[in-house]
Design an enzyme around this catalytic site. Structure first.
Site, PDB file in Angstrom:
ATOM      1  N   HIS A 175      66.717   5.425  55.929  1.00 41.08           N
ATOM      2  CA  HIS A 175      66.145   4.237  56.422  1.00 41.08           C
ATOM      3  C   HIS A 175      67.191   3.930  57.489  1.00 41.08           C
ATOM      4  O   HIS A 175      68.184   4.227  57.138  1.00 41.08           O
ATOM      5  CB  HIS A 175      65.637   3.131  55.542  1.00 41.08           C
ATOM      6  CG  HIS A 175      64.648   3.646  54.451  1.00 41.08           C
ATOM      7  ND1 HIS A 175      64.931   3.907  53.084  1.00 41.08           N
ATOM      8  CD2 HIS A 175      63.309   3.204  54.448  1.00 41.08           C
ATOM      9  CE1 HIS A 175      63.822   4.070  52.524  1.00 41.08           C
ATOM     10  NE2 HIS A 175      62.974   3.705  53.056  1.00 41.08           N
ATOM     11  N   ASP A 210      69.694   2.062  55.444  1.00 41.56           N
ATOM     12  CA  ASP A 210      70.509   2.751  54.667  1.00 41.56           C
ATOM     13  C   ASP A 210      72.082   3.222  55.234  1.00 41.56           C
ATOM     14  O   ASP A 210      73.096   3.363  54.350  1.00 41.56           O
ATOM     15  CB  ASP A 210      69.837   3.858  54.201  1.00 41.56           C
ATOM     16  CG  ASP A 210      68.598   3.853  53.652  1.00 41.56           C
ATOM     17  OD1 ASP A 210      68.247   2.398  52.981  1.00 41.56           O
ATOM     18  OD2 ASP A 210      67.758   4.785  53.449  1.00 41.56           O
ATOM     19  N   GLU A 247      53.161   7.232  54.454  1.00 39.71           N
ATOM     20  CA  GLU A 247      53.386   7.498  52.748  1.00 39.71           C
ATOM     21  C   GLU A 247      52.332   6.505  51.893  1.00 39.71           C
ATOM     22  O   GLU A 247      52.635   5.441  51.897  1.00 39.71           O
ATOM     23  CB  GLU A 247      54.889   7.343  52.547  1.00 39.71           C
ATOM     24  CG  GLU A 247      54.983   7.632  50.829  1.00 39.71           C
ATOM     25  CD  GLU A 247      56.615   7.438  50.733  1.00 39.71           C
ATOM     26  OE1 GLU A 247      57.326   7.889  51.695  1.00 39.71           O
ATOM     27  OE2 GLU A 247      57.147   7.040  49.696  1.00 39.71           O
ATOM     28  N   GLU A 300      53.816  11.016  47.590  1.00 35.68           N
ATOM     29  CA  GLU A 300      54.936  10.969  46.502  1.00 35.68           C
ATOM     30  C   GLU A 300      54.333  10.766  45.102  1.00 35.68           C
ATOM     31  O   GLU A 300      53.031  10.353  44.902  1.00 35.68           O
ATOM     32  CB  GLU A 300      55.621   9.485  46.829  1.00 35.68           C
ATOM     33  CG  GLU A 300      56.673   9.272  45.591  1.00 35.68           C
ATOM     34  CD  GLU A 300      57.522   8.107  46.053  1.00 35.68           C
ATOM     35  OE1 GLU A 300      57.769   7.861  47.218  1.00 35.68           O
ATOM     36  OE2 GLU A 300      57.861   7.259  45.057  1.00 35.68           O
ATOM     37  N   ASP A 357      57.538  13.455  48.565  1.00 32.76           N
ATOM     38  CA  ASP A 357      58.596  12.725  48.284  1.00 32.76           C
ATOM     39  C   ASP A 357      58.437  13.276  46.619  1.00 32.76           C
ATOM     40  O   ASP A 357      57.593  12.855  45.814  1.00 32.76           O
ATOM     41  CB  ASP A 357      58.526  11.220  48.263  1.00 32.76           C
ATOM     42  CG  ASP A 357      59.066  10.663  49.334  1.00 32.76           C
ATOM     43  OD1 ASP A 357      59.481  11.673  50.016  1.00 32.76           O
ATOM     44  OD2 ASP A 357      59.186   9.433  49.678  1.00 32.76           O
ATOM     45  N   ASP A 361      60.631   6.137  40.065  1.00 33.43           N
ATOM     46  CA  ASP A 361      61.393   6.968  40.688  1.00 33.43           C
ATOM     47  C   ASP A 361      62.299   7.914  39.977  1.00 33.43           C
ATOM     48  O   ASP A 361      63.494   7.825  40.471  1.00 33.43           O
ATOM     49  CB  ASP A 361      62.150   6.137  41.896  1.00 33.43           C
ATOM     50  CG  ASP A 361      61.049   5.655  42.997  1.00 33.43           C
ATOM     51  OD1 ASP A 361      59.993   6.521  43.147  1.00 33.43           O
ATOM     52  OD2 ASP A 361      61.550   4.722  43.758  1.00 33.43           O
ATOM     53  N   ASP A 387      63.134  11.391  46.372  1.00 35.80           N
ATOM     54  CA  ASP A 387      63.140  10.170  46.191  1.00 35.80           C
ATOM     55  C   ASP A 387      62.837   9.435  44.902  1.00 35.80           C
ATOM     56  O   ASP A 387      62.105   9.116  44.221  1.00 35.80           O
ATOM     57  CB  ASP A 387      61.533   9.369  46.918  1.00 35.80           C
ATOM     58  CG  ASP A 387      61.574   7.946  47.561  1.00 35.80           C
ATOM     59  OD1 ASP A 387      62.615   7.286  46.835  1.00 35.80           O
ATOM     60  OD2 ASP A 387      60.654   7.562  48.030  1.00 35.80           O
TER      61      ASP A 387
HETATM   62  C1  XUL Z   1      58.848   3.405  47.990  1.00 34.22           C
HETATM   63  C2  XUL Z   1      59.173   4.606  48.679  1.00 34.22           C
HETATM   64  C3  XUL Z   1      60.126   4.389  50.075  1.00 34.22           C
HETATM   65  C4  XUL Z   1      59.632   5.573  50.782  1.00 34.22           C
HETATM   66  C5  XUL Z   1      60.277   5.156  52.515  1.00 34.22           C
HETATM   67  O1  XUL Z   1      58.170   3.332  46.917  1.00 34.22           O
HETATM   68  O2  XUL Z   1      58.695   5.582  48.325  1.00 34.22           O
HETATM   69  O3  XUL Z   1      61.212   4.773  49.618  1.00 34.22           O
HETATM   70  O4  XUL Z   1      59.611   6.912  50.731  1.00 34.22           O
HETATM   71  O5  XUL Z   1      60.185   4.113  52.685  1.00 34.22           O
HETATM   72 CO    CO Z   2      58.840   7.631  48.910  1.00 34.21          CO
END
Ligand code: XUL
Ligand code: CO
Length: 439
Positions: free
Chosen positions: A102, A105, A233, A269, A297, A310, A340
């Protein structure tokens, strides 16, 4: 301070499944050819900067536990520089091709729009040097439109157009930076593009503004000549009670409503899929079906917890089913697998970052080998194809014919006195194929 952070670690290498070295890959053999493609090219794995280098190990009940050198003072220019150096050095130590970030970051903290842009621009100059130095590439960039308090009511869905304009500035800069750094995709995760209560929310206004924002992003992508893929996403909730990009089916409906179904794909994700009440492979299969599978992700949730934990992938079974869907989709073009994922708060050492990633890489690699074995064996794919085989027969063709009416089909059933015979779906036989896979 950062160059030395990983000095005690060698570059991680493939040593095969009998290795006893915890810092070696057992399944990820980047040059091994699987179904005609090198493993590295199938998987296109990436390290994320946010969890692995920015998050200090804090949670809602307690402060950071990690004590990384670049976290000891303010996030100023020196600290941000060290963090960037550590990140790219780490990706090289893992011998993975990509990283993701990001805007916030990778840059030093900065107040005000001018200072923010300047700080980010300095970070991008440095990242360009670091990519060349470490021989690594950018899988995707994204702008953070959720952490700063200005975005508490959303970015592109904020009731205040001034916040929307701030978001436009961040996204323009980050999209251009991603283009300059040779990024393969650009991601939009709308963490606060949703609502906390319908009582104060005009859903129609917010969705239209959101659709307009995405159209503007796509227009800008073409204007600057960025050839990567724009990805949304999906996630059902957290931090908002309800996120508009709830899941792949909702996103596809949104894209169609705003005329973007041929421009934008999804970044699925694993943990977001399960939060949405789906399996990971469901989301991948849905994206494959709509032709919008962009990238993934890689992580996992926790069966007992209802939030986005995560964690690093560790279920070979889950990843076998996921890889089967990715292979059925024809694999990635621009996309890849981005970790991620974050090590647990008690995993405080540099070596824990290696264990998390090495385990995740091997789980995914093994999933690929097992899915490829199933595809090569062919029994499951043949069964599935045969199950729908009658749709190319005379009745199936007649039903699909545009000139056929409901009454025509009904009359056919009556005339032929249809009495369809039940056929087993063989679910357990299918499941046994997965469980018996040898790779
Ligand atoms: C949040 C998430 C983020 C995105 C990018 O749940 O997955 O980190 O991948 O903004
Ligand atoms: Co993500």
């Amino acid at each position: 301070m950062s160059a030395s952070y990983f000095k005690d670690f060698e570059t991680v290498q493939f040593e095969g499944r009998d290795s006893t070295n915890p810092f070696a890959y057992r399944y990820y053999d980047k040059d091994r050819v699987v179904l005609g493609k090198r493993m590295e090219d199938h998987l296109r794995m990436a390290v994320c900067v946010w969890h692995t280098f920015c998050w200090p190990g804090s949670d809602v009940f307690g402060a950071g536990t990690f004590d990384r050198p670049w976290h000891r003072g303010a996030n100023d220019a020196d600290a941000a520089r060290s963090k960037r150096e550590a990140a790219l050095a780490f990706v090289e130590k893992l011998d993975l091709p990509f990283y993701c970030f990001h805007d916030v970051d990778v840059m030093a903290d900065a107040d005000g729009i001018g200072a923010f842009r300047k700080s980010f621009a300095e970070a991008v100059d440095h990242l360009e040097e670091l990519q060349a130095k470490h021989g690594r590439k950018l899988l995707w960039g994204t702008a953070n439109l959720f952490s700063n308090p200005r975005y508490m009511a959303g970015g592109a869905t904020n009731p205040d157009p001034e916040v929307y304009a701030w978001g436009a500035s961040q996204v323009r800069d980050c999209l251009e930076a991603t283009h300059r750094l040779g990024g393969a995709n650009y991601v939009l995760w709308g963490g606060r593009e949703g609502y906390d209560t319908i009582l104060n929310t005009e859903i129609g206004v917010e969705l239209d503004n959101f659709g307009r924002f995405l159209n503007l992003v796509v227009e800008h992508k073409h204007r600057i000549g960025f050839e990567g893929t724009i990805l949304i996403e999906p996630k059902p909730h957290e931090p908002t009670k309800h996120q508009y990009d709830f899941d792949t089916q909702s996103v596809f409906a949104f894209l169609q409503r705003y005329g973007l179904e041929n421009e934008v794909k999804v970044n699925i994700e694993a943990n977001h899929a399960t939060l949405g009440g789906h399996s990971f492979e469901h989301e991948l299969a849905m994206a494959r079906t709509f032709g919008i599978l962009g990238s993934v992700d890689a992580n996992r949730g926790d069966y007992q917890n209802g939030w986005d934990t995560d964690q690093f992938p560790n279920s070979v079974e889950e990843w076998t089913l996921a890889m089967l869907e990715v292979l059925r989709a024809g694999g990635f073009t621009d996309g890849g697998f981005n970790f991620d994922a974050k090590v647990r708060r008690q995993s405080i050492d540099a070596e824990d970052l290696f264990h998390g990633h090495i385990g995740g890489v091997d789980t995914i690699a093994r999933g690929l080998l097992r899915a490829a074995e199933m595809i090569e064996d062919g029994a499951l794919e043949d069964f599935r194809r045969d199950r729908y085989g009658d749709w190319s027969g005379s009745l199936g063709t007649m039903i699909h014919d545009k000139g056929t009416s409901l009454a025509d089909i009904a009359d056919y059933a009556v005339k032929h006195d249809l009495d369809p015979q039940r056929r087993s779906g063989r679910q357990e036989w299918c499941e046994n194929i997965v469980a018996r896979t040898r790779s």
